[in-house]
Design a protein around this motif. Structure first.
Motif, PDB file in Angstrom:
ATOM      1  N   ALA A   1     -34.822 -69.118 -21.764  1.00 40.80           N
ATOM      2  CA  ALA A   1     -33.871 -70.205 -22.025  1.00 40.80           C
ATOM      3  C   ALA A   1     -34.488 -71.258 -22.940  1.00 40.80           C
ATOM      4  O   ALA A   1     -35.624 -71.692 -22.718  1.00 40.80           O
ATOM      5  CB  ALA A   1     -33.465 -70.863 -20.705  1.00 40.80           C
ATOM      6  N   GLY A   2     -33.732 -71.629 -23.951  1.00 41.61           N
ATOM      7  CA  GLY A   2     -34.170 -72.717 -24.820  1.00 41.61           C
ATOM      8  C   GLY A   2     -35.335 -72.380 -25.728  1.00 41.61           C
ATOM      9  O   GLY A   2     -35.989 -73.270 -26.263  1.00 41.61           O
TER      10      GLY A   2
ATOM     11  N   LYS B   1     -33.985 -68.769 -29.750  1.00 45.87           N
ATOM     12  CA  LYS B   1     -33.536 -67.457 -30.241  1.00 45.87           C
ATOM     13  C   LYS B   1     -32.328 -67.597 -31.144  1.00 45.87           C
ATOM     14  O   LYS B   1     -32.209 -66.951 -32.173  1.00 45.87           O
ATOM     15  CB  LYS B   1     -33.074 -66.536 -29.083  1.00 45.87           C
ATOM     16  CG  LYS B   1     -33.995 -66.418 -27.946  1.00 45.87           C
ATOM     17  CD  LYS B   1     -33.342 -65.649 -26.815  1.00 45.87           C
ATOM     18  CE  LYS B   1     -32.176 -66.355 -26.167  1.00 45.87           C
ATOM     19  NZ  LYS B   1     -32.480 -67.392 -25.217  1.00 45.87           N
TER      20      LYS B   1
ATOM     21  N   ASP C   1     -24.365 -63.688 -30.097  1.00 46.81           N
ATOM     22  CA  ASP C   1     -25.140 -64.412 -29.088  1.00 46.81           C
ATOM     23  C   ASP C   1     -24.668 -63.889 -27.731  1.00 46.81           C
ATOM     24  O   ASP C   1     -23.601 -64.277 -27.239  1.00 46.81           O
ATOM     25  CB  ASP C   1     -24.848 -65.921 -29.257  1.00 46.81           C
ATOM     26  CG  ASP C   1     -25.472 -66.765 -28.163  1.00 46.81           C
ATOM     27  OD1 ASP C   1     -26.008 -66.199 -27.192  1.00 46.81           O
ATOM     28  OD2 ASP C   1     -25.410 -68.005 -28.279  1.00 46.81           O
TER      29      ASP C   1
ATOM     30  N   GLY D   1     -25.608 -64.456 -24.809  1.00 48.90           N
ATOM     31  CA  GLY D   1     -25.511 -65.485 -23.765  1.00 48.90           C
ATOM     32  C   GLY D   1     -24.101 -66.047 -23.648  1.00 48.90           C
ATOM     33  O   GLY D   1     -23.648 -66.413 -22.558  1.00 48.90           O
TER      34      GLY D   1
ATOM     35  N   ARG E   1     -21.809 -66.816 -20.433  1.00 47.36           N
ATOM     36  CA  ARG E   1     -21.259 -68.155 -20.236  1.00 47.36           C
ATOM     37  C   ARG E   1     -19.737 -68.114 -20.100  1.00 47.36           C
ATOM     38  O   ARG E   1     -19.148 -68.821 -19.284  1.00 47.36           O
ATOM     39  CB  ARG E   1     -21.651 -69.063 -21.414  1.00 47.36           C
ATOM     40  CG  ARG E   1     -23.111 -69.447 -21.395  1.00 47.36           C
ATOM     41  CD  ARG E   1     -23.544 -70.190 -22.627  1.00 47.36           C
ATOM     42  NE  ARG E   1     -24.963 -70.496 -22.566  1.00 47.36           N
ATOM     43  CZ  ARG E   1     -25.458 -71.599 -22.001  1.00 47.36           C
ATOM     44  NH1 ARG E   1     -24.647 -72.510 -21.506  1.00 47.36           N
ATOM     45  NH2 ARG E   1     -26.758 -71.798 -21.958  1.00 47.36           N
TER      46      ARG E   1
ATOM     47  N   ARG F   1     -23.283 -57.243 -15.729  1.00 46.21           N
ATOM     48  CA  ARG F   1     -24.145 -56.829 -16.846  1.00 46.21           C
ATOM     49  C   ARG F   1     -23.587 -55.581 -17.529  1.00 46.21           C
ATOM     50  O   ARG F   1     -23.563 -55.489 -18.748  1.00 46.21           O
ATOM     51  CB  ARG F   1     -25.587 -56.562 -16.386  1.00 46.21           C
ATOM     52  CG  ARG F   1     -26.281 -57.725 -15.742  1.00 46.21           C
ATOM     53  CD  ARG F   1     -27.793 -57.592 -15.841  1.00 46.21           C
ATOM     54  NE  ARG F   1     -28.238 -57.804 -17.204  1.00 46.21           N
ATOM     55  CZ  ARG F   1     -28.508 -59.000 -17.731  1.00 46.21           C
ATOM     56  NH1 ARG F   1     -28.402 -60.088 -17.009  1.00 46.21           N
ATOM     57  NH2 ARG F   1     -28.886 -59.103 -18.990  1.00 46.21           N
TER      58      ARG F   1
ATOM     59  N   ASP G   1     -32.195 -59.102 -22.650  1.00 46.16           N
ATOM     60  CA  ASP G   1     -32.461 -57.678 -22.399  1.00 46.16           C
ATOM     61  C   ASP G   1     -31.979 -56.838 -23.576  1.00 46.16           C
ATOM     62  O   ASP G   1     -31.708 -55.657 -23.435  1.00 46.16           O
ATOM     63  CB  ASP G   1     -31.707 -57.236 -21.138  1.00 46.16           C
ATOM     64  CG  ASP G   1     -30.195 -57.401 -21.284  1.00 46.16           C
ATOM     65  OD1 ASP G   1     -29.754 -58.198 -22.149  1.00 46.16           O
ATOM     66  OD2 ASP G   1     -29.456 -56.719 -20.555  1.00 46.16           O
ATOM     67  N   ILE G   2     -31.847 -57.450 -24.734  1.00 47.99           N
ATOM     68  CA  ILE G   2     -31.197 -56.765 -25.857  1.00 47.99           C
ATOM     69  C   ILE G   2     -32.098 -55.657 -26.407  1.00 47.99           C
ATOM     70  O   ILE G   2     -31.641 -54.532 -26.603  1.00 47.99           O
ATOM     71  CB  ILE G   2     -30.796 -57.776 -26.964  1.00 47.99           C
ATOM     72  CG1 ILE G   2     -30.003 -58.939 -26.361  1.00 47.99           C
ATOM     73  CG2 ILE G   2     -29.975 -57.102 -28.055  1.00 47.99           C
ATOM     74  CD1 ILE G   2     -28.742 -58.544 -25.638  1.00 47.99           C
TER      75      ILE G   2
ATOM     76  N   ARG H   1     -34.326 -79.034 -25.168  1.00 49.18           N
ATOM     77  CA  ARG H   1     -33.005 -78.935 -24.527  1.00 49.18           C
ATOM     78  C   ARG H   1     -32.489 -80.327 -24.159  1.00 49.18           C
ATOM     79  O   ARG H   1     -31.318 -80.649 -24.343  1.00 49.18           O
ATOM     80  CB  ARG H   1     -33.128 -78.023 -23.288  1.00 49.18           C
ATOM     81  CG  ARG H   1     -31.905 -77.902 -22.388  1.00 49.18           C
ATOM     82  CD  ARG H   1     -30.710 -77.187 -22.955  1.00 49.18           C
ATOM     83  NE  ARG H   1     -30.962 -76.007 -23.743  1.00 49.18           N
ATOM     84  CZ  ARG H   1     -30.523 -74.797 -23.460  1.00 49.18           C
ATOM     85  NH1 ARG H   1     -29.851 -74.592 -22.367  1.00 49.18           N
ATOM     86  NH2 ARG H   1     -30.740 -73.788 -24.268  1.00 49.18           N
TER      87      ARG H   1
ATOM     88  N   ASP I   1     -34.557 -65.132 -14.405  1.00 46.75           N
ATOM     89  CA  ASP I   1     -34.460 -64.130 -15.479  1.00 46.75           C
ATOM     90  C   ASP I   1     -35.573 -63.085 -15.390  1.00 46.75           C
ATOM     91  O   ASP I   1     -35.351 -61.910 -15.654  1.00 46.75           O
ATOM     92  CB  ASP I   1     -34.522 -64.805 -16.861  1.00 46.75           C
ATOM     93  CG  ASP I   1     -33.213 -65.515 -17.224  1.00 46.75           C
ATOM     94  OD1 ASP I   1     -32.178 -65.218 -16.604  1.00 46.75           O
ATOM     95  OD2 ASP I   1     -33.225 -66.367 -18.129  1.00 46.75           O
TER      96      ASP I   1
ATOM     97  N   ARG J   1     -35.384 -60.902 -11.633  1.00 46.65           N
ATOM     98  CA  ARG J   1     -34.196 -60.214 -11.122  1.00 46.65           C
ATOM     99  C   ARG J   1     -34.380 -58.689 -11.201  1.00 46.65           C
ATOM    100  O   ARG J   1     -35.134 -58.189 -12.056  1.00 46.65           O
ATOM    101  CB  ARG J   1     -32.948 -60.674 -11.874  1.00 46.65           C
ATOM    102  CG  ARG J   1     -32.906 -60.189 -13.279  1.00 46.65           C
ATOM    103  CD  ARG J   1     -31.645 -60.662 -13.993  1.00 46.65           C
ATOM    104  NE  ARG J   1     -31.743 -60.377 -15.387  1.00 46.65           N
ATOM    105  CZ  ARG J   1     -31.357 -61.176 -16.359  1.00 46.65           C
ATOM    106  NH1 ARG J   1     -30.839 -62.348 -16.073  1.00 46.65           N
ATOM    107  NH2 ARG J   1     -31.481 -60.823 -17.610  1.00 46.65           N
TER     108      ARG J   1
HETATM  109  O1  CDP Z   1     -29.169 -70.779 -24.511  1.00 45.91           O
HETATM  110  P1  CDP Z   1     -29.959 -70.285 -23.338  1.00 45.91           P
HETATM  111  O2  CDP Z   1     -31.114 -69.435 -23.745  1.00 45.91           O
HETATM  112  O3  CDP Z   1     -30.308 -71.345 -22.372  1.00 45.91           O
HETATM  113  O4  CDP Z   1     -28.995 -69.360 -22.494  1.00 45.91           O
HETATM  114  P2  CDP Z   1     -28.018 -68.252 -23.031  1.00 45.91           P
HETATM  115  O5  CDP Z   1     -28.739 -67.344 -23.988  1.00 45.91           O
HETATM  116  O6  CDP Z   1     -26.764 -68.868 -23.485  1.00 45.91           O
HETATM  117  O7  CDP Z   1     -27.733 -67.394 -21.698  1.00 45.91           O
HETATM  118  C1  CDP Z   1     -27.177 -67.955 -20.526  1.00 45.91           C
HETATM  119  C2  CDP Z   1     -27.663 -67.132 -19.323  1.00 45.91           C
HETATM  120  O8  CDP Z   1     -27.166 -65.803 -19.422  1.00 45.91           O
HETATM  121  C3  CDP Z   1     -29.191 -67.005 -19.245  1.00 45.91           C
HETATM  122  O9  CDP Z   1     -29.752 -67.944 -18.374  1.00 45.91           O
HETATM  123  C4  CDP Z   1     -29.435 -65.595 -18.736  1.00 45.91           C
HETATM  124  O10 CDP Z   1     -29.650 -65.600 -17.356  1.00 45.91           O
HETATM  125  C5  CDP Z   1     -28.151 -64.860 -19.023  1.00 45.91           C
HETATM  126  N1  CDP Z   1     -28.305 -63.840 -20.059  1.00 45.91           N
HETATM  127  C6  CDP Z   1     -28.761 -62.591 -19.691  1.00 45.91           C
HETATM  128  O11 CDP Z   1     -29.059 -62.368 -18.532  1.00 45.91           O
HETATM  129  N2  CDP Z   1     -28.845 -61.595 -20.593  1.00 45.91           N
HETATM  130  C7  CDP Z   1     -28.545 -61.808 -21.871  1.00 45.91           C
HETATM  131  N3  CDP Z   1     -28.617 -60.792 -22.734  1.00 45.91           N
HETATM  132  C8  CDP Z   1     -28.101 -63.084 -22.297  1.00 45.91           C
HETATM  133  C9  CDP Z   1     -28.006 -64.094 -21.363  1.00 45.91           C
END
Ligand code: CDP
Length: 211
Positions: A12-13, A16, A33, A35, A39, A95, A121-122, A147, A174, A177
């Protein structure tokens, strides 16, 4: 660059998104994106008052949603959604549903141009055969500082100590899990984004020469 896939994972943060946006602009890649998809589902769960711990309610919700939009929206970026997103990201059904959606979106875009996808996890799970995999690394304190500033800048309330605590908690969730934990993909380039963005760009340009 048609048919090429670049994955960018990181905590997070870590920045990326900014890196993905830069690549998308400079080399004309479609940017997804991932995420946002987590969201968006969190937003729907809150709005519909769904109990995410009840697997029947989750299965029901997934059945009803045909596809999820990857479009960004300010309402998806607050801390309440961030927290819930990292909770629901532990749910296998969610997921799987999001992964299917990502693959459909990317498959369509690849007909026109390359794709850069950022997430957790991409490179390790969703697009294992990507042409280039990056992992963005920045320590938690620097990420929390950034952030905090971001939230203040968009007019949200923010307390640094709380942001740092939340970031550490999200990292833990993250990384530990059971389903698709955040890992550094074996065949990835680690990008250090702790210093200036200019320094990061130098690393990106070097990596992009390998595509
Ligand atoms: O911007 P930030 O990195 O804080 O978060 P985000 O990329 O917007 O993703 C939000 C949440 O979704 C993250 O805290 C991850 O737990 C989850 N996520 C995930 O599990 N797998 C991904 N491919 C993307 C996001």
């Amino acid at each position: 660059m048609k048919n090429k896939i670049i994955t960018i994972d990181g905590p997070a943060g870590s920045g990326k998104e900014r890196i993905a946006k830069f690549i998308s602009k400079k080399w004309n890649f479609f940017h997804l994106d991932s995420g946002i998809l987590y969201r968006r589902i969190s937003y729907i769960i809150l709005k519909k008052n769904i109990n995410f711990k009840d697997s029947n309610q989750i299965k029901d919700l997934i059945k009803k949603i045909k596809s999820i939009s990857p479009r960004n929206n300010r309402k998806l970026r607050n801390e309440k959604i961030s927290k819930l997103a990292s909770k629901i990201a532990t749910i296998k059904e969610i997921r799987e549903f999001i992964n299917i959606n990502q693959k459909i979106i990317v498959k369509n875009e690849l007909k026109k141009r390359g794709c850069v996808i950022d997430g957790r996890d991409i490179g390790s799970v969703v697009f294992k055969k990507a042409n280039i995999k990056m992992y963005v690394s920045v320590n938690a304190k620097i990420r929390a500082k950034r952030r905090h500033k971001q939230l203040i800048d968009i007019g949200e309330k923010s307390i640094y100590a709380k942001i740092l605590k939340d970031i550490k908690l999200r990292d833990k969730k993250d990384k530990t899990r059971k389903n698709s934990p955040l890992v550094i993909p074996r065949d990835s380039y680690v990008i250090d984004n702790s210093d200036t963005f200019l320094n990061t760009l130098k690393q990106i340009n070097l990596v992009m020469k390998k595509i």
